[in-house]
Design a protein around this motif. Structure first.
Motif, PDB file in Angstrom:
ATOM      1  N   GLY A 191      28.073  29.111  44.582  1.00 38.03           N
ATOM      2  CA  GLY A 191      29.424  29.319  44.130  1.00 38.03           C
ATOM      3  C   GLY A 191      30.634  29.313  44.650  1.00 38.03           C
ATOM      4  O   GLY A 191      31.662  29.518  44.198  1.00 38.03           O
ATOM      5  N   GLY A 192      30.039  29.110  46.451  1.00 33.69           N
ATOM      6  CA  GLY A 192      31.524  29.342  47.308  1.00 33.69           C
ATOM      7  C   GLY A 192      31.680  30.408  47.516  1.00 33.69           C
ATOM      8  O   GLY A 192      32.967  31.238  48.125  1.00 33.69           O
ATOM      9  N   ILE A 193      30.489  31.665  47.252  1.00 35.97           N
ATOM     10  CA  ILE A 193      31.470  32.795  47.032  1.00 35.97           C
ATOM     11  C   ILE A 193      29.986  33.498  48.299  1.00 35.97           C
ATOM     12  O   ILE A 193      28.694  33.355  48.142  1.00 35.97           O
ATOM     13  N   GLN A 194      30.176  33.941  49.296  1.00 40.16           N
ATOM     14  CA  GLN A 194      29.872  34.356  50.126  1.00 40.16           C
ATOM     15  C   GLN A 194      29.579  35.904  50.261  1.00 40.16           C
ATOM     16  O   GLN A 194      30.603  36.983  50.143  1.00 40.16           O
ATOM     17  N   PRO A 195      28.018  36.060  50.380  1.00 36.62           N
ATOM     18  CA  PRO A 195      28.074  37.519  49.997  1.00 36.62           C
ATOM     19  C   PRO A 195      28.173  38.596  50.874  1.00 36.62           C
ATOM     20  O   PRO A 195      27.880  38.713  52.084  1.00 36.62           O
ATOM     21  N   TYR A 196      28.793  39.950  50.593  1.00 35.66           N
ATOM     22  CA  TYR A 196      29.767  40.254  51.509  1.00 35.66           C
ATOM     23  C   TYR A 196      29.260  42.081  51.324  1.00 35.66           C
ATOM     24  O   TYR A 196      29.757  42.136  50.386  1.00 35.66           O
ATOM     25  N   LEU A 197      28.496  42.206  52.585  1.00 33.85           N
ATOM     26  CA  LEU A 197      28.106  44.005  52.813  1.00 33.85           C
ATOM     27  C   LEU A 197      28.244  44.886  53.741  1.00 33.85           C
ATOM     28  O   LEU A 197      28.643  44.387  54.927  1.00 33.85           O
ATOM     29  N   LEU A 198      29.509  46.048  53.204  1.00 36.18           N
ATOM     30  CA  LEU A 198      30.643  46.694  53.886  1.00 36.18           C
ATOM     31  C   LEU A 198      29.389  46.880  54.993  1.00 36.18           C
ATOM     32  O   LEU A 198      28.860  48.060  54.742  1.00 36.18           O
ATOM     33  N   SER A 199      29.888  46.635  56.560  1.00 41.41           N
ATOM     34  CA  SER A 199      29.884  47.298  58.022  1.00 41.41           C
ATOM     35  C   SER A 199      30.381  49.144  57.449  1.00 41.41           C
ATOM     36  O   SER A 199      30.786  49.525  56.575  1.00 41.41           O
ATOM     37  N   ARG A 200      29.272  49.388  58.173  1.00 38.03           N
ATOM     38  CA  ARG A 200      28.822  51.431  58.686  1.00 38.03           C
ATOM     39  C   ARG A 200      30.360  51.080  58.922  1.00 38.03           C
ATOM     40  O   ARG A 200      31.754  52.337  58.923  1.00 38.03           O
ATOM     41  N   ASP A 201      31.028  50.512  60.341  1.00 35.07           N
ATOM     42  CA  ASP A 201      32.233  51.122  60.919  1.00 35.07           C
ATOM     43  C   ASP A 201      33.479  50.778  60.185  1.00 35.07           C
ATOM     44  O   ASP A 201      34.139  51.695  60.088  1.00 35.07           O
ATOM     45  N   THR A 202      32.926  49.782  59.314  1.00 42.65           N
ATOM     46  CA  THR A 202      34.706  49.250  58.040  1.00 42.65           C
ATOM     47  C   THR A 202      34.556  50.595  57.414  1.00 42.65           C
ATOM     48  O   THR A 202      35.249  50.741  56.998  1.00 42.65           O
ATOM     49  N   ALA A 203      33.359  51.358  56.673  1.00 47.18           N
ATOM     50  CA  ALA A 203      33.306  52.171  55.533  1.00 47.18           C
ATOM     51  C   ALA A 203      33.599  53.043  56.704  1.00 47.18           C
ATOM     52  O   ALA A 203      34.719  54.523  55.765  1.00 47.18           O
ATOM     53  N   LEU A 204      33.130  53.711  57.950  1.00 42.14           N
ATOM     54  CA  LEU A 204      33.565  54.846  58.618  1.00 42.14           C
ATOM     55  C   LEU A 204      35.288  55.219  58.455  1.00 42.14           C
ATOM     56  O   LEU A 204      36.242  56.152  58.519  1.00 42.14           O
ATOM     57  N   ARG A 205      35.913  53.834  58.237  1.00 44.22           N
ATOM     58  CA  ARG A 205      37.633  53.605  58.895  1.00 44.22           C
ATOM     59  C   ARG A 205      38.358  53.683  57.711  1.00 44.22           C
ATOM     60  O   ARG A 205      39.192  54.421  57.706  1.00 44.22           O
ATOM     61  N   VAL A 206      37.360  53.606  56.221  1.00 43.68           N
ATOM     62  CA  VAL A 206      38.144  53.146  55.159  1.00 43.68           C
ATOM     63  C   VAL A 206      38.082  54.455  54.701  1.00 43.68           C
ATOM     64  O   VAL A 206      39.317  55.317  54.298  1.00 43.68           O
ATOM     65  N   LEU A 207      37.010  55.357  54.235  1.00 48.64           N
ATOM     66  CA  LEU A 207      37.170  56.907  54.904  1.00 48.64           C
ATOM     67  C   LEU A 207      38.560  57.213  55.007  1.00 48.64           C
ATOM     68  O   LEU A 207      38.777  58.448  54.310  1.00 48.64           O
TER      69      LEU A 207
END
Length: 256
Positions: A191-207
């Motif tokens: 439906g035009g939506i691409q599944p996306y899983l947060l990467s480890r590096d991105t999660a580290l920086r957000v946290l």
């Protein structure tokens, strides 16, 4: 955008550097708060020594010299400053006390200096006046120390909360995210939506950003509640930021 990309790539270094900067900003205010707390806590003891010295027949300057030799830091340093102004600056003891009282950021010390000055100038019986003042200050100091002892555990609680946050963040990043990745196979957009899983590096920086903001706000609250000056809490905010940064990246160094 280049600046934000650089901060993103060097998140660990930025986290530690920001923590060090916060420590440097908050340390002077923290040291001043501790200085004032210790100084005010020693006022009753000095008043008793001055009262005993005056009762023994010593003049005010000799009584101050005796108190300076018996007092602990930081009161001993303040009394030596008074004596140095009388010897090198040509001031009387009363004038020197008031000069130092204007330099010391403590309302209680100014009251102490004013009581001493007025008692000496009025010709009143100095030992009795100082003894009464010592009892009054002792009541105030005892109350403040009781309040401080009740508030001090909040500093340890603040660090405990930050450590728990970092540990839970490590569990999320290094254990839960890899497990989620195994159960999320790549698939075509639906439906035009691409599944996306947060990467480890991105999660580290957000946290890290979330923990840093929470640590700074919590440090300011601790500073205002425990030390009476919000800026003094930046010391704990900076230390907590460094602690969270190290704990977030520690499993990565250990090869987890």
């Amino acid at each position: 955008m280049a600046v934000f990309e650089l901060l993103y790539d060097w998140a660990f270094a930025v986290g530690v550097a920001t923590g060090v900067l916060l420590v440097a900003v908050g340390l002077p205010a923290w040291r001043r708060s501790v200085f004032i707390y210790r100084l005010e806590g020693q006022i009753p003891q000095v008043l008793r020594v001055l009262s005993d010295a005056a009762a023994a027949g010593l003049d005010l300057k000799s009584a101050v010299e005796a108190s300076a030799s018996l007092a602990l830091r930081p009161m001993a340093q303040v009394l030596r400053r008074v004596l140095s102004l009388t010897e090198m600056g040509g001031l009387t003891v009363e004038e020197a006390f008031w000069q130092v009282a204007k330099e010391v950021p403590s309302a209680d010390f100014r009251r102490f200096a004013l009581i001493l000055i007025e008692a000496a100038r009025s010709g009143a019986r100095l030992p009795e006046v100082l003894n009464v003042a010592a009892r009054s200050f002792a009541t105030v100091v005892e109350f403040r120390q009781s309040v401080a002892s009740q508030l001090r555990p909040y500093v340890a609680l603040f660090y405990a909360v930050m450590v728990v946050y970092a540990v839970l963040a490590d569990v999320l990043v290094y254990f839960l995210l890899p497990q989620l990745a195994k159960f999320t196979p790549p698939q075509a957009p639906v439906g035009g939506i691409q599944p996306y899983l947060l990467s480890r590096d991105t999660a580290l920086r957000v946290l890290l950003i979330s923990g840093g903001v929470g640590g700074v706000i919590g440090g300011l609250v601790v500073g205002r509640v425990v030390y009476g000056v919000a800026r003094a809490g930046l010391l704990h905010g900076g230390i907590s930021l460094i602690l969270v940064t190290v704990l977030l990246w520690a499993p990565l160094w250990l090869g987890i």
